[in-house]
Design an enzyme around this catalytic site. Structure first.
Site, short mmCIF file in Angstrom:
data_model
loop_
_atom_site.label_atom_id
_atom_site.label_comp_id
_atom_site.label_asym_id
_atom_site.label_seq_id
_atom_site.Cartn_x
_atom_site.Cartn_y
_atom_site.Cartn_z
N ASP A 1 3.75 -17.78 -0.29
CA ASP A 1 4.39 -17.51 -1.62
C ASP A 1 5.63 -17.88 -1.51
O ASP A 1 6.52 -18.02 -2.32
CB ASP A 1 4.31 -16.65 -2.14
N HIS B 1 2.21 -11.05 5.58
CA HIS B 1 0.88 -11.80 5.41
C HIS B 1 0.17 -10.08 6.23
O HIS B 1 -0.14 -9.69 7.69
CB HIS B 1 0.89 -13.07 6.24
N HIS C 1 -0.85 -10.64 -3.90
CA HIS C 1 -1.68 -11.80 -3.67
C HIS C 1 -0.99 -13.37 -4.41
O HIS C 1 -0.45 -13.63 -4.20
CB HIS C 1 -2.93 -11.28 -3.92
C1 SDX Z 1 -1.08 -14.43 -0.07
O1 SDX Z 1 -5.01 -13.09 2.83
C2 SDX Z 1 -4.08 -14.01 2.70
O2 SDX Z 1 -4.97 -14.55 3.46
C3 SDX Z 1 -3.44 -13.60 0.98
C4 SDX Z 1 -2.59 -15.54 0.63
C5 SDX Z 1 -3.70 -16.33 0.67
O3 SDX Z 1 -3.52 -17.58 1.20
O4 SDX Z 1 -5.56 -16.45 -0.13
O5 SDX Z 1 -2.34 -16.24 2.05
C6 SDX Z 1 -1.74 -15.74 -0.15
O6 SDX Z 1 -1.10 -13.30 -0.65
C7 SDX Z 1 0.73 -14.32 0.77
C8 SDX Z 1 0.91 -12.69 0.32
C9 SDX Z 1 1.47 -12.73 -0.60
N1 SDX Z 1 2.02 -11.36 -0.97
C10 SDX Z 1 3.24 -11.38 -0.81
O7 SDX Z 1 4.54 -11.89 -0.10
C11 SDX Z 1 4.37 -9.37 -1.25
C12 SDX Z 1 4.63 -9.23 -0.25
N2 SDX Z 1 4.28 -9.06 1.01
C13 SDX Z 1 3.36 -7.35 1.10
O8 SDX Z 1 3.63 -6.90 -0.02
C14 SDX Z 1 2.81 -7.47 2.42
O9 SDX Z 1 3.63 -8.24 3.63
C15 SDX Z 1 1.45 -7.62 2.42
C16 SDX Z 1 0.37 -7.14 1.35
C17 SDX Z 1 1.26 -9.18 2.09
C18 SDX Z 1 0.86 -8.28 3.74
O10 SDX Z 1 1.25 -6.49 3.94
P1 SDX Z 1 -0.01 -5.34 5.64
O11 SDX Z 1 -0.38 -6.23 6.25
O12 SDX Z 1 -0.87 -4.61 4.42
O13 SDX Z 1 1.20 -5.00 5.69
P2 SDX Z 1 1.57 -3.44 5.54
O14 SDX Z 1 1.33 -3.35 4.30
O15 SDX Z 1 1.13 -2.82 6.91
O16 SDX Z 1 2.93 -3.37 6.19
C19 SDX Z 1 3.75 -2.97 7.74
C20 SDX Z 1 5.19 -2.88 7.66
C21 SDX Z 1 5.18 -1.58 6.38
O17 SDX Z 1 6.50 -0.81 7.01
P3 SDX Z 1 5.83 0.54 7.47
O18 SDX Z 1 5.10 1.30 6.77
O19 SDX Z 1 5.74 0.28 9.47
O20 SDX Z 1 7.96 1.08 7.73
O21 SDX Z 1 5.87 -4.20 7.07
C22 SDX Z 1 6.50 -3.52 5.73
C23 SDX Z 1 5.24 -2.32 5.48
O22 SDX Z 1 6.38 -1.73 4.15
N3 SDX Z 1 6.25 -4.26 4.97
C24 SDX Z 1 7.11 -5.12 4.06
C25 SDX Z 1 6.17 -6.30 3.71
N4 SDX Z 1 5.85 -6.50 4.12
C26 SDX Z 1 5.29 -4.96 4.28
N5 SDX Z 1 8.61 -5.00 4.23
C27 SDX Z 1 9.15 -5.58 3.54
N6 SDX Z 1 8.60 -6.76 2.72
C28 SDX Z 1 7.14 -7.24 2.62
N7 SDX Z 1 7.19 -7.84 1.69
#
Ligand code: SDX
Length: 389
Positions: free
Chosen positions: A324, A268, A229
């Site tokens: 981010d 996201h 986050h």
């Molecule tokens: C913020 O909610 C908000 O509004 C948050 C925010 C705010 O202003 O408050 O916008 C701020 O928190 C932004 C997000 C910051 N976090 C990151 O950048 C961390 C990296 N991103 C992730 O870990 C991930 O994308 C999330 C946590 C942000 C979202 O995860 P989801 O929607 O639950 O996605 P998921 O885990 O269901 O992933 C779907 C697929 C998966 O692959 P498969 O299992 O289908 O093979 O996408 C992949 C995930 O492994 N995936 C990624 C990835 N994010 C998702 N693969 C590689 N790198 C990534 N960053």
């Protein structure tokens, strides 16, 4: 307002409340605060004006903005005992850990902290929290470096006052570079609110027990501390530094695709398109680098984005840069250390958290948060004496 709860089979996409503060269309990459597009606010507004908009629901006229600015400015100081509380922390304490402790401790300094039924008292908590977060954040920064704390200089504007409390090193009046001040103000606008994200949901859930708002906002700080986050911008910088050179980018991308790496700053829960904030921050990055000189890490970030926007792994999962991905590069250019990045997220998000808390406390149908579960355990089992287990 969990009476409204409806959930889809995925269960995780649960509508938890009604709100009129922030609108997001994740498929179209739209973000609006009280109906105003984020692009216009980032270009034409200031963070304090946006905080007023989030709290009051409309843009202020000049008299309202002047009064609001005066109220915030006169509440930037914190109690001397809170400064001593900070001095008791370990020097290697993470600034977000310090901010969590000091935000929660604020409730012990105000006898009316729990009097949240009185509108005037409730509003005084709103002003105090928005006003004091930069001061607490700067204390955490200075403490971790063994430096004496700098008190607010209320002649400076909101971002300038914060920069002064961070970086002032002499008795001379701190004079921030207006271009750096503006870049920080835009970042504060972009981070102010974001609907029911993890930390805002924590503030609403904890606040729904009718605890004081300082404790509820401390719950938001705790949630934002997490690397998925608010800790993501810190993780992005560390990731870019670890990649190190453009030549290493393809190997890193392969690491992501085979699950050994996570592309921090991408993906996201809601945006399945480009995060509109990321576009604005990328442009602000280029503006700041004109002042500070560019970073080799920007070339790596741009190359990562270019590859990811074309590669099937990312395209099929709708992974785009989020807020981010570029923000850490700006913070680094502004001279901020990496451990302060989540703190820089918490300062402006305080106005969103407290606006959402205020909306919740004014919603007469609001019930205490009580998410349900899908039970998957055993049922009606007989107790087994320990000798027979
Ligand atoms: C913020 O909610 C908000 O509004 C948050 C925010 C705010 O202003 O408050 O916008 C701020 O928190 C932004 C997000 C910051 N976090 C990151 O950048 C961390 C990296 N991103 C992730 O870990 C991930 O994308 C999330 C946590 C942000 C979202 O995860 P989801 O929607 O639950 O996605 P998921 O885990 O269901 O992933 C779907 C697929 C998966 O692959 P498969 O299992 O289908 O093979 O996408 C992949 C995930 O492994 N995936 C990624 C990835 N994010 C998702 N693969 C590689 N790198 C990534 N960053």
């Amino acid at each position: 307002d969990f009476g409204m709860m409806t959930y889809d089979p995925a269960f995780m996409n649960t509508a938890s409340c009604r709100s009129s503060i922030t609108y997001i269309d994740g498929d179209k990459g739209i973000l609006e605060y009280r109906g105003y597009p984020i692009e216009q606010l980032a270009e034409k507004s200031t963070y304090l004006e946006v905080a007023y908009l989030l709290i009051h629901g409309e843009l202020p006229n000049q008299k309202q903005l002047d009064e609001w600015t005066y109220q915030i400015t006169t509440h930037t100081f914190v109690h001397e005992n809170l400064k001593q509380f900070c001095e008791g922390f370990r020097y290697d304490a993470h600034p977000m850990g310090m901010l969590l402790a000091t935000t929660g401790a604020l409730s012990t300094f105000y006898p009316d902290a729990n009097k949240i039924d009185d509108p005037e008292i409730r509003y005084s908590h709103v002003v105090r929290l928005i006003a004091k977060m930069p001061t607490l954040a700067a204390f955490a920064y200075r403490h971790a470096r063994g430096m004496p704390y700098v008190y607010p200089d209320n002649d400076l504007n909101y971002p300038g006052n914060f920069l002064g409390m961070l970086f002032k090193m002499t008795e001379l009046k701190y004079q921030p570079d207006p271009r750096i001040e503006r870049a920080l103000d835009i970042l504060f606008i972009l981070h102010a609110d974001h609907e029911q994200n993890c930390s805002t949901s924590a503030v609403r859930a904890v606040g729904s027990s009718q605890v004081d708002p300082y404790s509820a906002v401390a719950a938001g700080v705790a949630a934002l501390y997490g690397p998925l986050h608010g800790g993501a911008n810190e993780a992005v910088l560390r990731m870019l530094r670890r990649i190190g050179t453009l030549e290493n980018v393809p190997a890193f991308v392969e690491g992501v695709k085979n699950g050994n790496e996570r592309l921090m700053g991408f993906g996201h829960r809601v945006y399945k398109n480009y995060d509109p904030r990321a576009k604005i921050i990328k442009k602000a990055c280029e503006d700041v680098f004109e002042v500070t000189g560019t970073s080799p890490l920007l070339d790596i970030a741009v190359e990562l984005e270019k590859i990811a926007l074309e590669d099937e792994y990312f395209v099929s999962r709708k992974l785009y840069p989020n807020v981010d991905f570029y923000s850490g590069l700006i913070y680094e250019a502004l001279g901020m250390p990496v451990d302060m990045f989540p703190v820089l997220f918490a300062i402006p998000r305080t106005s969103g958290w407290i606006a959402q808390w205020l909306e919740m406390t004014q919603d007469k149908e609001q019930k205490i948060a009580r998410p349900r579960q899908i039970y998957t355990g055993g049922r009606t089992l007989d107790y087994v004496p320990i000798g027979d287990r």
